[in-house]
Design a protein around this motif. Structure first.
Motif, PDB file in Angstrom:
ATOM      1  N   SER A   1     -51.483  31.016  -7.559  1.00  0.00           N
ATOM      2  CA  SER A   1     -51.163  30.412  -9.280  1.00  0.00           C
ATOM      3  C   SER A   1     -52.490  30.957  -9.313  1.00  0.00           C
ATOM      4  O   SER A   1     -52.838  30.981 -10.945  1.00  0.00           O
ATOM      5  N   ALA A   2     -53.604  30.868  -8.564  1.00  0.00           N
ATOM      6  CA  ALA A   2     -54.903  30.868  -9.346  1.00  0.00           C
ATOM      7  C   ALA A   2     -54.791  32.647  -9.916  1.00  0.00           C
ATOM      8  O   ALA A   2     -56.013  32.755 -10.336  1.00  0.00           O
TER       9      ALA A   2
ATOM     10  N   LEU B   1     -57.877  25.464 -10.567  1.00  0.00           N
ATOM     11  CA  LEU B   1     -59.738  26.175 -10.850  1.00  0.00           C
ATOM     12  C   LEU B   1     -60.444  26.467  -9.569  1.00  0.00           C
ATOM     13  O   LEU B   1     -60.956  27.354  -9.946  1.00  0.00           O
ATOM     14  N   ARG B   2     -59.882  26.128  -8.518  1.00  0.00           N
ATOM     15  CA  ARG B   2     -61.103  25.943  -7.866  1.00  0.00           C
ATOM     16  C   ARG B   2     -60.557  26.963  -6.795  1.00  0.00           C
ATOM     17  O   ARG B   2     -62.066  28.164  -6.640  1.00  0.00           O
ATOM     18  N   ALA B   3     -59.876  27.241  -6.753  1.00  0.00           N
ATOM     19  CA  ALA B   3     -59.167  28.561  -6.101  1.00  0.00           C
ATOM     20  C   ALA B   3     -59.460  29.841  -6.852  1.00  0.00           C
ATOM     21  O   ALA B   3     -60.125  30.952  -6.548  1.00  0.00           O
TER      22      ALA B   3
ATOM     23  N   VAL C   1     -61.942  24.221   1.812  1.00  0.00           N
ATOM     24  CA  VAL C   1     -62.801  25.944   2.178  1.00  0.00           C
ATOM     25  C   VAL C   1     -63.271  26.363   0.659  1.00  0.00           C
ATOM     26  O   VAL C   1     -63.778  27.513   0.326  1.00  0.00           O
ATOM     27  N   LEU C   2     -62.602  25.638  -0.282  1.00  0.00           N
ATOM     28  CA  LEU C   2     -62.482  25.774  -1.690  1.00  0.00           C
ATOM     29  C   LEU C   2     -63.636  24.908  -2.503  1.00  0.00           C
ATOM     30  O   LEU C   2     -64.201  23.941  -2.134  1.00  0.00           O
ATOM     31  N   PRO C   3     -64.440  26.519  -2.957  1.00  0.00           N
ATOM     32  CA  PRO C   3     -65.791  25.641  -3.656  1.00  0.00           C
ATOM     33  C   PRO C   3     -65.554  24.765  -4.744  1.00  0.00           C
ATOM     34  O   PRO C   3     -64.778  24.902  -5.345  1.00  0.00           O
ATOM     35  N   ALA C   4     -66.327  24.268  -5.882  1.00  0.00           N
ATOM     36  CA  ALA C   4     -66.440  23.582  -6.696  1.00  0.00           C
ATOM     37  C   ALA C   4     -66.722  24.337  -7.959  1.00  0.00           C
ATOM     38  O   ALA C   4     -66.588  25.521  -7.322  1.00  0.00           O
ATOM     39  N   PRO C   5     -66.175  23.744  -8.735  1.00  0.00           N
ATOM     40  CA  PRO C   5     -65.687  24.829 -10.007  1.00  0.00           C
ATOM     41  C   PRO C   5     -67.090  25.368 -10.449  1.00  0.00           C
ATOM     42  O   PRO C   5     -67.916  24.625 -10.792  1.00  0.00           O
TER      43      PRO C   5
END
Length: 340
Positions: A161-162, A196-198, A259-263
């Protein structure tokens, strides 16, 4: 021709000629008059009957937006359709056919280019963009352009979806008005915040992101998902209904969430709560909104946090306090209304 044969023909249609519409532009558009928009070569386009749709709940995902018009891809068959701003189907077939129809609509209806502050709204699991009707209206009244993105939350992984969201944002930036460059902001509910993060992990450092608000997003993983997935029969049903995303939002999904970054940009988090330690849900430790614990909504780097008493998870985006706080933060202020 039977519908089944039409769908088969679509899946084997040759790729569109010319530039790849999914490929982001190599560089930003130069300042000055906007370049003319030319229609791509038409692809496979079956006869179309203009009829109303539900806008794409669960089986459709947006891959392009322009002034309320959007191209969607079906999560199962892979074919495309073009919807107008009233959710009427204007074309269908392969990607090239829908791109050609959208280009014709842009010229015929003078659909404006994306410009200025654009807020992208991302729904959560088993929801659609229609849950943002009130909040989107508030944002438009505050001067923002809104882009409500639908994605098939139960038919594919959140990372997939990202990637679809990336197609939408690439298009918005590529077609921006050079006199008013686009600045992206986001409002996400629940699993939409993980999308969003992905998405952020796919972006270059200079992507123009301003502010984001995360509503009831299980940034630390959802204990509720773990509890349900661990129950006999219920767990199997949850995996069937939610698909791959059920595992991605669980607390055990360290390979996804950790492992996902912050927005990108400046972001704030909002949680619903009961206001007491026991919360609403006995399956969740600490206060909660019925589905996500308040503690799970926090994320390192958040600029602000607000806990709204009495706001249930599924209706955070319609809560008056949440809506006001969201608009205030996106306009550069705090989540809480300043004291008089």
């Amino acid at each position: 021709m039977p519908v089944s044969l039409l769908l088969c023909a679509m899946t084997v249609a040759p790729p569109p000629a010319g530039p790849d519409p999914d490929r982001p532009a190599a560089e930003a558009a130069p300042a000055g008059p906007a370049p003319a928009e030319t229609a791509p070569a038409a692809g496979f386009a079956p006869p179309n009957l203009t009829f109303p749709t539900l806008g794409g709940m669960q089986f459709w995902g947006d891959v392009a937006h322009r002034a309320g018009w959007r191209i969607q891809r079906h999560a199962v068959t892979g074919h495309y359709r073009l919807l107008d701003d009233w959710h009427l189907r204007r074309a269908w077939g392969d990607r090239a056919a829908c791109e050609a129809a959208l280009t014709e609509a842009i010229a015929a209806r003078n659909l404006p280019r994306p410009a200025g502050d654009v807020v992208i709204l991302l729904h959560g699991m088993i929801r659609s963009g229609r849950c943002f009707v009130r909040l989107a209206a508030d944002l438009r009244a505050a001067g923002f352009t809104t882009v409500v993105v639908d994605y098939p939350s139960t038919r594919q992984s959140l990372r997939a979806s990202a990637a679809m969201l990336n197609e939408v944002t690439d298009r918005l930036l590529r077609e921006e008005d050079p006199k008013a460059p686009v600045r992206l902001h986001f409002v996400c509910h629940s699993a939409g915040g993980i999308v969003l993060r992905a998405w952020g992990a796919l972006q270059a450092e200079d992507v123009p992101v301003g502010r984001s608000v995360l509503l009831g997003v299980p940034n630390g993983g959802a204990a509720m998902a773990d509890a349900l997935r661990g129950m006999p029969l219920v767990g199997d049903s949850l995996d069937f209904l939610w698909g791959a995303a059920a595992a991605e939002i669980s607390r055990g999904a360290t390979e996804t969430l950790s492992v996902l970054p912050a927005p990108r940009g400046t972001f704030a988090t909002i949680a619903g709560c009961r206001g007491v330690e026991s919360g609403y849900n006995p399956l969740i430790e600490g206060d909660d909104d019925g589905t996500v614990a308040v503690s799970e909504t926090h994320l390192a780097g958040e600029a602000d946090h607000l806990c709204v008493r009495g706001a249930g998870h599924s209706f955070l985006m319609t809560n008056a306090t949440v809506r006001a706080a969201t608009v205030r933060f996106l306009r550069g202020g705090p989540l809480r209304e300043p004291a008089a």
